[in-house]
Design an enzyme around this catalytic site. Sequence first.
Site, PDB file in Angstrom:
ATOM      1  N   HIS A 371       0.852  -1.273  -0.133  1.00 43.31           N
ATOM      2  CA  HIS A 371      -0.162   0.022   0.021  1.00 43.31           C
ATOM      3  C   HIS A 371       0.774   1.314  -0.051  1.00 43.31           C
ATOM      4  O   HIS A 371       0.341   2.371  -0.278  1.00 43.31           O
ATOM      5  CB  HIS A 371      -0.954  -0.151   1.145  1.00 43.31           C
ATOM      6  CG  HIS A 371      -2.094  -1.068   0.861  1.00 43.31           C
ATOM      7  ND1 HIS A 371      -1.648  -2.421   1.189  1.00 43.31           N
ATOM      8  CD2 HIS A 371      -3.159  -1.092   0.157  1.00 43.31           C
ATOM      9  CE1 HIS A 371      -2.805  -3.123   0.896  1.00 43.31           C
ATOM     10  NE2 HIS A 371      -3.569  -2.302   0.089  1.00 43.31           N
ATOM     11  N   CYS A 683     -10.465  -5.339  -9.608  1.00 46.46           N
ATOM     12  CA  CYS A 683      -9.973  -4.035  -9.565  1.00 46.46           C
ATOM     13  C   CYS A 683      -8.236  -4.188  -8.832  1.00 46.46           C
ATOM     14  O   CYS A 683      -7.869  -3.088  -8.426  1.00 46.46           O
ATOM     15  CB  CYS A 683     -10.739  -3.307  -8.290  1.00 46.46           C
ATOM     16  SG  CYS A 683     -11.018  -4.142  -6.816  1.00 46.46           S
TER      17      CYS A 683
HETATM   18  C1  PEP Z   1      -6.688  -6.259  -4.236  1.00 43.10           C
HETATM   19  O1  PEP Z   1      -6.353  -6.761  -2.949  1.00 43.10           O
HETATM   20  O2  PEP Z   1      -6.457  -6.281  -5.287  1.00 43.10           O
HETATM   21  C2  PEP Z   1      -7.081  -4.701  -3.899  1.00 43.10           C
HETATM   22  C3  PEP Z   1      -7.666  -4.025  -5.120  1.00 43.10           C
HETATM   23  O3  PEP Z   1      -7.002  -4.161  -2.629  1.00 43.10           O
HETATM   24  P1  PEP Z   1      -5.862  -3.704  -1.880  1.00 43.10           P
HETATM   25  O4  PEP Z   1      -5.015  -3.549  -2.873  1.00 43.10           O
HETATM   26  O5  PEP Z   1      -6.211  -2.205  -1.461  1.00 43.10           O
HETATM   27  O6  PEP Z   1      -5.727  -4.562  -0.873  1.00 43.10           O
END
Ligand code: PEP
Length: 761
Positions: A371, A683
């Site tokens: 993140h 996503c």
């Molecule tokens: C994912 O895990 O692919 C996602 C879109 O969520 P994050 O990257 O915020 O964990």
Amino acid sequence: MDDHIKLLCDIGELNHLFRESMSVEDFMERTVVLVSQHLQTDVCSIYIYDDDEEVLVLEATKGLKAEAVGQVSMKLGEGLTGKALKELRPIVVSGASSDPSYKHFSGIDEELYENFLAVPITRGVVRIGVLVLQRKQKRTFSESDIMACRGVASQLANIIENAKFLMTLHTPKESHKVAKDISGLKFVRGRLAAEGYAHSPAKILDKDRTFELLERTSFDGELGLEDFERAVKITGEQLEELQSKVEEKLSDSASLIFASHLLILKDHEFTGQMRKRIESGVNAAEAIIQVARHYIDIFHSSHNDYMIEKTQDVEDLAVRLVSNLNSGSEELVDYAGHVIITKELFPSDILRLSSEGAAGVVLVSGGVTSHLSILARSLAMPTIIVNNSDLLEVPDGTMVLLDGYVGNLYVEPGEDVVKDIEERYHVHQHFREELPRTKEKTFTRDGKRIRLMANINLLGDVRLANKLNCEGVGLYRTEFPFIIRNNFPSEQEQVATYGKLIEAMGDKPITLRTLDIGGDKVLSYYRNARERNPSMGIRSIRFSLARQDIFRQQIRAMLVGGADADIRIMFPMVSSLEELRRAKAIVFECMDDLGREGAEFNSEPKLGMMVEIPSVVSMVDEFAREADFLSVGTNDLVQFTLAVDRTNENVEGLYQPYHPAVIRMIGAVARGASRARKPLSVCGDMAGMPCYVPLLIGLGVEILSLDPAFLPRVQKTIENVSTREAKKLARRVLKVAEAGEIAEILDVRDRGLGFETTGQV
Ligand code: PEP
Ligand code: MG
């Protein structure tokens, strides 16, 4: 031979010698003298292996220059000495300086001694150090020399291993840094986390060390009350300016990043105690450090995580105050225009660095889908991740070039390299500014509509997303407004944040994901329970269901903020049907409450969930029946399907979105969603990577949500593929059982070679 036998007897006395010695260092000094006498060598040295830093350091010598002790160091495998330890065998060489493995250290006169014997000091397979003997004359080392030397080494192993921890206390690690050779670090291959370019002086950010460094500094000159008051004033002004820069940059919940520093600065007790000490004759810099230390100790002894976290603020503030005293440590807080090289950052740190004008970030650990990388992209902070902790040894101020288009770092690059990469950067910039204005709708070559939505992390992303005609927000990571703050945002603040997003998006659909904290998304102000494995702990929806006070506030804020909008509420990291049902029930309870309160709110939001955990894939039909929509989070799905930590560079070669198990899972989810006639999107990062887009379409995905910057390239990819080709590709890939073969078929560029590339073991 006599000497050897005598030596072997004497070394039985090493334990006795140790007891007699004043310190470990003293013991080693006596040992090298004893050994060189008995074996008639000109040099005898002991190198000790620091397994944390993976470096061998000269700790005692008879024969080499005394200044070399603590300064000469080499990596495992480097030079003849490093080679002996790496290969765990004695190395004998006559004519050492012409041996290909020889490593020259200038100024220690080692080249005078051409006969060389290095014997590893080990206990079993544990590497402890190396005993090195050198002779000037023609007399080469014999078998019996080696035998005797081995005897000494095995005795030493025991003693040194036991005393090693003492030596670390005696020798501050910094001293090894001085001589560390960075000449092998001209070019470091890394991975791209956030695009960009920077050619700037480097600055090593080691948060733990900066304050400690100050504590060990002795301040010359008289720094009195007048200097102190001026420093307080300048510090206050700097913090206010930084705070307003953050607010300008991010309207998300008015980040309070610097506000808590200001608050401490304004605390009369804090500065009052410093004044008192200065008045009693203490140097102002020392007074600041003493009082800060007092506060830090108090905070540290607290059981409250929030208080412990505050120690960092006190340290930062003290460093800033001392720097502003004109005490010669100004550069400690000056990040502007620097490429920051660091091991660990909180998301709020990257925000801070961005506000302070840092030119780029090099993280020596972490993953591209972590993140921190996601946030760096939103902040347009060029960031790369390199798996090479030697970079932390680069002296501050060394010019580095961060090529954040490919993901590489050049240390002290030559003019030709700079010119070449600058040119490439200008082409990129030009291309970026001329970004094709993405069409409002996206169709495959044979006319099938694919919806392109945007992933929004910070409200700053909205402008680009709209400029590029996204069809809505497929994922708003609501945790970021939480992460970048110093405390939980209130319900009203959240209403305002969601309201801003909704207003900017007009009537486009918006997917608000509920709080997805935990794992690597740490709230600096909330670490209730320290978990051994936070990625699988109380995170995401589990956190929300455990802390319903926070969850309900967020849901209420979404319902109220999105009163007149097309909002969808999405639950992250759902692993069981019960969780989904409970989360949905809470939304309905919040609606009831809001209704009773007479508030205006959205009473018909669609309620959906992320598919990120394999348990959901195997029960996709049940989930698809109960959720209004599904969205595959490939970043976590890859992590949990393959048991590969997405933030751990040691297993980066195994983080394979093209693994057949992952692809088949996406296919199964697409079929499940289609059976239940529920919309499905992807996503995770795969949705923004052209190499995967045709496959995803072939598997039946019709909605992609991605970083806004990638919208043009993904639209172009879709326009160039027909559904027939995409389906054929999917059928072909679904039959393949090896990840490498799929990567070949999809032409995946950025790929690891699986287990062969895994990191330190
Ligand atoms: C994912 O895990 O692919 C996602 C879109 O969520 P994050 O990257 O915020 O964990
Ligand atoms: Mg996720």
